[in-house]
Design an enzyme around this catalytic site. Structure first.
Site, PDB file in Angstrom:
ATOM      1  CD  GLU A 185      -3.108  -0.969   0.415  1.00 52.96           C
ATOM      2  OE1 GLU A 185      -3.211   0.082  -0.256  1.00 52.96           O
ATOM      3  OE2 GLU A 185      -3.934  -1.897   0.381  1.00 52.96           O
ATOM      4  CB  VAL A 186       2.376   3.491  -2.366  1.00 50.33           C
ATOM      5  CG1 VAL A 186       3.393   2.377  -2.520  1.00 50.33           C
ATOM      6  CG2 VAL A 186       1.500   3.566  -3.600  1.00 50.33           C
TER       7      VAL A 186
END
Length: 304
Positions: A273-274
């Protein structure tokens, strides 16, 4: 009377067909799957094998589903799966997967077979949407007899290789629109109250509660930390409501939730998850973070 928090539906009542149709009518094409994804895949055909593993057929159009495979596939080698665009709006998952193949996949020739599905949900990619055209979240529908065709097609691609996967990394983003659009839409669709949350600023990972691999997760975190910042826990020691179990890592029961990263039975699995809306990160950094995550995961898994 409960105040409406989303412009479709009646608070407290799940959507029916009219509400889903109203939602669908609001979705507009904002970018090109053919130009931004298929064109880049075509440019890789001279170096890698490309296979169609399905085609989506929606009233709004048909979308070929393509996977990139190592040339010279060797059945004696383990298989590593990289998936992106399960949520079509999460751009760096798609572009990061393609960038990894273009720039680094050759480094793993003779060490593993790579299978990359860079854009699992092309209808959602074009509309910058989390759901598919049926108002279903593909990443909660990796289940038997899946009602989401995107999920069903990917599971069919993977099924003959189960037992041979060493690693599966599924590339995602957490964005400000999760809180402003997608979580409110989910609550409205299901007839539930919307409970505001907090968007973490930075990169984090989701490990599998049923198959914890803490050293693998930290190897990925270390690789990404050289590219962008890692999300800190909130005041309650959580990220998106889940306890932080290690630096930048939370856990979900992947298969029980119907999540993509649970489909292979691989020894090493994770969901990235960015945070592309961070003032501390650019889109290029987000793409690079996804590439670093794949490389860090592969390097660890192949050495284990």
């Amino acid at each position: 009377m409960t105040a409406a928090f989303y412009p479709i539906g009646t608070p407290g009542q799940p959507w029916g067909a009219p509400e889903r149709a109203q939602w669908l009518a609001r979705q507009a094409v904002q970018r090109s799957y053919a130009g931004e994804v298929l064109g880049k895949i075509d440019a890789l055909r001279g170096r890698f094998d490309v296979a169609a593993y399905g085609e989506l057929e929606y009233p709004q159009g048909r979308y070929p589903l393509l996977a990139i495979r190592s040339r010279g596939w060797d059945d004696a080698l383990p298989v590593a799966l990289v998936t992106g665009g399960v949520h079509g709006y999460e751009t760096s998952g798609v572009q990061g997967a393609l960038a990894f193949v273009d720039r680094h996949a050759d480094d793993y020739a003779g060490r593993c077979n790579l299978l990359v599905a860079p854009c699992v949900s092309p209808w959602g990619y074009e509309r910058i949407q989390r759901w598919n055209a049926l108002a279903l979240d593909p990443n909660r529908n990796f289940v038997p007899a899946s009602p989401a065709p995107e999920s069903a097609a990917l599971m069919a691609l993977v099924a003959p290789l189960r037992g041979r996967f060493l690693m599966h990394i599924d590339l995602h983003e957490t964005t400000d629109t999760d809180e402003s659009e997608f979580r409110p839409a989910l609550a409205a669709r299901d007839g539930k109250p919307f409970e505001p949350g907090e968007i973490p600023d930075g990169f984090y990972l989701v490990d599998d509660t049923e198959n914890r691999q803490p050293a693998f997760q930290q190897a990925v975190i270390a690789a990404v930390a050289g590219v962008t910042h890692i999300a800190p826990p909130d005041a309650q020691g959580r990220i998106i409501g889940s306890p932080v179990v290690a630096h930048g890592v939370i856990e979900y029961p992947l298969q029980a939730l119907g999540l993509c990263a649970g489909i292979t039975g691989a020894r090493f699995t994770t969901t990235t998850e960015v945070y592309p809306d961070s003032p501390r990160a650019t889109p290029a950094q987000c793409d690079a973070a996804q590439v670093a995550a794949v490389r860090g995961g592969l390097d660890f898994a192949l050495a284990a």
